[in-house]
Structure formats: structure tokens, C-alpha cells
Motif scaffolding. Structure first.
Motif, mmCIF file in Angstrom:
data_model
loop_
_atom_site.group_PDB
_atom_site.id
_atom_site.type_symbol
_atom_site.label_atom_id
_atom_site.label_comp_id
_atom_site.label_asym_id
_atom_site.label_seq_id
_atom_site.Cartn_x
_atom_site.Cartn_y
_atom_site.Cartn_z
ATOM 1 N N HIS A 54 -23.459 26.170 -17.940
ATOM 2 C CA HIS A 54 -22.628 27.344 -18.230
ATOM 3 C C HIS A 54 -22.443 27.584 -19.728
ATOM 4 C CE1 HIS A 54 -20.729 26.976 -13.952
ATOM 5 N NE2 HIS A 54 -21.919 27.519 -13.930
ATOM 6 N N PRO A 55 -22.194 26.540 -20.548
ATOM 7 C CA PRO A 55 -22.081 26.783 -21.987
ATOM 8 C C PRO A 55 -23.336 27.400 -22.603
ATOM 9 C CG PRO A 55 -21.115 24.673 -21.461
ATOM 10 C CD PRO A 55 -21.767 25.169 -20.198
ATOM 11 N N ARG A 56 -24.505 27.057 -22.062
ATOM 12 C CA ARG A 56 -25.735 27.676 -22.576
ATOM 13 C C ARG A 56 -25.726 29.182 -22.344
ATOM 14 N NH1 ARG A 56 -31.224 24.155 -21.702
ATOM 15 N NH2 ARG A 56 -30.501 22.187 -22.626
ATOM 16 N N GLY A 57 -25.279 29.568 -21.153
ATOM 17 C CA GLY A 57 -25.205 30.996 -20.861
ATOM 18 C C GLY A 57 -24.160 31.702 -21.703
ATOM 19 N N MET A 58 -22.982 31.075 -21.848
ATOM 20 C CA MET A 58 -21.912 31.664 -22.645
ATOM 21 C C MET A 58 -22.289 31.728 -24.125
ATOM 22 S SD MET A 58 -18.790 29.654 -20.715
ATOM 23 C CE MET A 58 -17.399 30.499 -21.454
ATOM 24 N N ASP A 59 -23.163 30.818 -24.561
ATOM 25 C CA ASP A 59 -23.594 30.794 -25.958
ATOM 26 C C ASP A 59 -24.347 32.063 -26.337
ATOM 27 O OD1 ASP A 59 -23.564 29.284 -28.378
ATOM 28 O OD2 ASP A 59 -25.686 28.866 -28.123
#
Length: 425
Positions: A54-59
Motif C-alpha cells: 500500500h505505501p508503494r501505491g500511496m507514494d
């Protein structure tokens, strides 16, 4: 948590000193990594969805959420939005203050003791308008969320060599208690004036708002997970078909939804190099949490809201004793916790339903075509409940207590009897 790479601060400074992003960069978040994880990560404590996928997507939008550790903040971020600065009540605690005295000087030591005592927070904006935000058991999620709502951008940094390591829980009850605490904290944010579905979408836009929503509404998953853990199986035990037959077009829709959801989840894990074993543990723990932590956390939150109970903060134990170290790789139960009751009850009901489905088919009362979907769901439940069955028959200290097994068996019969009476009427 402890540092695993001495070059980490240098890497972080490359971001904070970049003039193109410096004025809006609030923090740089590294993924949480853990020691003591076996090759299958039986408790799914690496939380790859939460800490990496999820952090990769939010990044790609405004940046990742704050994970509570493994993070470097700009001091400026704690004093208001990028375009609005809220000066601290004590100027010496401000982000631009430069200490020009030796660290051993009486004035510096006096200020250090003042901060360590947390007295500077009293009657100040800290915790509400500036600083780490209070009001939720998930203060990390709430703090990162509020900072991004103010306009701060964040960066996800995931180097090949882990920047930090931490210790993971070693018993199932520790994992469930920690997840239950997260659920209570998420509901505190979800049902406040700062709800991501209203305040978040308005402040950050729909993409980031929905990204935070999918965490805030974790407890809702207890409803479909509990429903699918019991309803099809109880119907099967009573000879009732509730899903389309294999020959009907609607059957393909159920197949598509199941394969699509699990296939997409599996591809997410493979994209970051996670093994099939760890993915399987992750999806199994998602179902276990849905029947225990999500359900109990939501119940505790609403009970507290109506003045029936108070919230408790359960500290997660991460100390491995000698006996437990010999049993690594198997789920540790050990204590008669109510959190284990719905898990054990579901395991018993699914096993009984799967066995009775075969009896129905062999007797010819109901064809396999009509019962296939319910038998598949019961069988899928059995495969996910293998650690529960092992916990029931084990004889060591990590077994499911006999009291829990007896209570769960009684509840399984009670559910069957209630379903029987309901369906016959």
C-alpha cells in the motif's frame, strides 16, 4: 526497532535537502522489517500489504502513511501546514531554534528535562493542532493522516538493505490483541469529525482519502468474513442450497469474484518477491482477524461508546521463552482467551458441514451440482483452519485450552439448532 544500516541518515538527507521538494516534505518512511520471522511467517506479522504494498501505491500520490517507527521527520512538519506556521508556546522548542550552548550546560539540561517530563504539552496546541496527534489508539496512523491533510507530502524509501529491524510477537494472542487495539483506534478516527471518507477526501482528494478509508473501515470486514464462515455451512448442514448451481450463469460470477480477488492479492505479493507460503499465511491471518480482532475490537469500541466498557491498552509481548522457541512454526494459543472462541467454533462448523455435504451427495438427496459452492467454501475454511485443528489435538503448552474447545463445540451445536429451527419455520 533498531538501525540496520548506518547509511540510512545519509540517504534521508538526500530527500530533505532537495530544494525541489524540501518545502513540502514532511517525513520519509521506511518499511517495517522484523527478526524472528520463520519462512512461512505464520502470523503474517510482516504485514506486507500494510508496510510495503500500500505505501508503494500511496507514494505515487501524496506519499505513504506514517507507520509509527522507521521514519524521519522534518521538525517543521510538527508546527502547522506548509503554508501556515503555528509558533510554539516555548520558542526554544521551535523547529528553527539553534542551540548555541554546550549540551551539558544547565539551561540545556533544564530544557531537556522539561521536554522529557512532557509538561510542555499541557494547555498547548500539541496533540491537537501541532505535533503528534492524540485522540486515537493508532496515533501513528492519525498523525500521518492529519499531516497529509494539512498539505505535507511524504516519501516511501525501500532500499534493498533493510534500514531498520524490529522484533515480532511470538504467540497468536499477542498478534490478535495488537490488531484489536488497531481496530479500536481506527474506529476512533473513522467515526470522528476527521473521518477519511469526509474530512480526508475533502482535504487530500479522492485517491488519498480512499487509501486511508480502506484502513479506517477494517472492522467492517468482520461482517462478511463471519457471514461466510458460518452461514453457507449451517445451510449445508440443514440441506439447503443458497448458491447458484454449476450449470447456471450466476455461478461463473462467484468464480470470477473469488479468483479475481485472490489472484490480484497473490500478484501483489509476488510483485515484491514474497513467497506463496507467506502470502497464504497473510490471507489466512486476514480471515482469523476478521473472526476475532475485527469483531471484538468493534464490539469493544461500541460498548465503550455507550458507556458499557472502557478501552484497555494491551502491550504486545515479544519475548521468546525456551519452550516456545522449540515450537516455532506452529501457532501458539496457550491461554483461554475469548478471541479463540469464534475461531474454534468456525473450525468445528466448517468441518461438520464439509463432512455432511459428502453424506448428502452420496445419499442422493442433493446433487453435487447444487452443493458444490457451499462444500467448496467449507473446504476452504477447513484448509485455513488447519492450525486450529492442530491446536485442539496438541498436548503441549501451546495448545488450545480444553475449556475453549468445549465452549466452541457447545456454540457450534447451538448455532446448528438455531439454524434448524429458523429454516424449518
Amino acid at each position: 526497532m533498531f538501525s540496520n544500516d548506518p547509511q540510512t541518515p545519509h540517504r534521508v538527507l538526500c530527500y530533505f535537502l532537495d530544494p525541489k521538494i524540501q518545502s513540502e516534505l514532511g517525513y520519509v518512511q521506511f518499511p517495517q522489517r522484523f527478526r524472528g520471522i520463520n519462512k512461512s511467517d505464520i502470523y503474517a506479522y510482516e504485514n506486507k500489504q500494510l508496510f510495503e504494498i500500500h505505501p508503494r501505491g500511496m507514494d505515487g500520490v501524496l506519499g505513504p502513511h506514517y507507520e509509527g517507527t522507521g521514519c524521519f521527520f522534518s521538525r517543521r512538519v510538527f508546527f502547522g501546514a506548509p503554508s501556515k506556521f503555528l509558533p510554539p508556546e516555548n520558542p526554544q522548542l521551535g523547529p528553527n531554534n539553534v542551540v548555541d550552548k554546550p549540551i551539558q550546560s544547565p539551561k540545556v539540561l533544564e530544557l531537556a528535562h522539561h521536554v522529557a517530563a512532557c509538561n510542555y504539552e499541557k494547555n498547548s496546541n500539541w496533540g491537537s493542532k501541532i505535533g503528534v496527534r492524540y485522540g486515537s489508539l493508532v496515533e501513528d496512523y492519525f498523525t500521518g493522516y492529519r499531516l497529509q491533510c494539512e498539505g505535507w507530502k511524504t516519501i516511501f524509501c525501500n532500499p534493498d538493505k533493510p534500514a531498520f529491524y524490529g522484533d515480532s510477537p511470538i504467540t497468536l494472542i499477542d498478534v490478535l490483541n495488537q490488531t484489536k487495539r488497531w481496530v479500536i483506534g481506527l474506529l476512533e478516527v473513522c467515526l470522528s469529525k476527521y473521518s477519511p471518507i469526509t474530512f480526508g477526501i475533502k482535504s487530500m482528494g479522492p485517491l488519498m482519502g480512499l487509501a486511508y478509508c480502506q484502513y479506517a473501515f477494517w472492522p467492517i470486514w468482520s461482517i462478511p468474513i463471519t457471514t461466510y464462515a458460518f452461514l453457507p455451512q449451517l445451510a449445508l448442514l440443514n440441506g439447503l442450497t443458497i448458491f447458484p448451481k454449476v450449470s447456471e450463469p450466476w455461478f461463473l460470477l462467484y468464480v470470477f469474484v473469488f479468483l479475481g480477488a485472490y489472484g490480484e492479492d497473490l500478484l501483489d505479493f509476488y510483485s515484491i518477491g514474497v513467497t506463496f507460503q507467506k502470502w497464504w499465511s497473510d490471507q489466512r491471518m486476514w480471515l482469523i482477524n476478521g473472526l476475532s480482532s475485527f469483531l471484538f475490537g468493534a464490539t469493544e469500541f461500541f460498548s465503550k461508546s455507550f458507556g458499557i466498557a472502557t478501552l484497555g491498552f494491551n502491550v504486545t509481548s515479544k519475548v521468546l521463552d525456551e519452550d516456545q522457541s522449540k515450537r516455532q512454526g506452529s501457532m501458539e494459543f496457550g491461554i483461554p482467551s475469548p478471541l479463540f472462541v469464534p475461531l474454534t467454533t468456525a473450525a468445528i462448523v466448517n468441518l461438520a458441514a464439509f463432512a455432511w455435504g459428502h453424506v448428502e451427495v452420496f445419499r442422493g438427496r442433493n446433487g453435487l451440482e447444487g452443493l458444490l459452492m457451499q462444500m467448496f467454501i467449507a473446504g476452504f475454511g477447513i484448509v485455513n483452519c488447519i492450525p486450529i485443528y492442530e491446536g485442539i489435538i496438541r498436548s503441549d503448552k501451546g495448545k488450545i485450552p480444553t475449556k475453549i474447545t468445549l465452549v466452541s463445540t457447545f456454540l457450534a451445536f447451538a448455532l446448528y439448532a438455531a439454524a434448524y429451527v429458523t429454516l424449518r419455520n
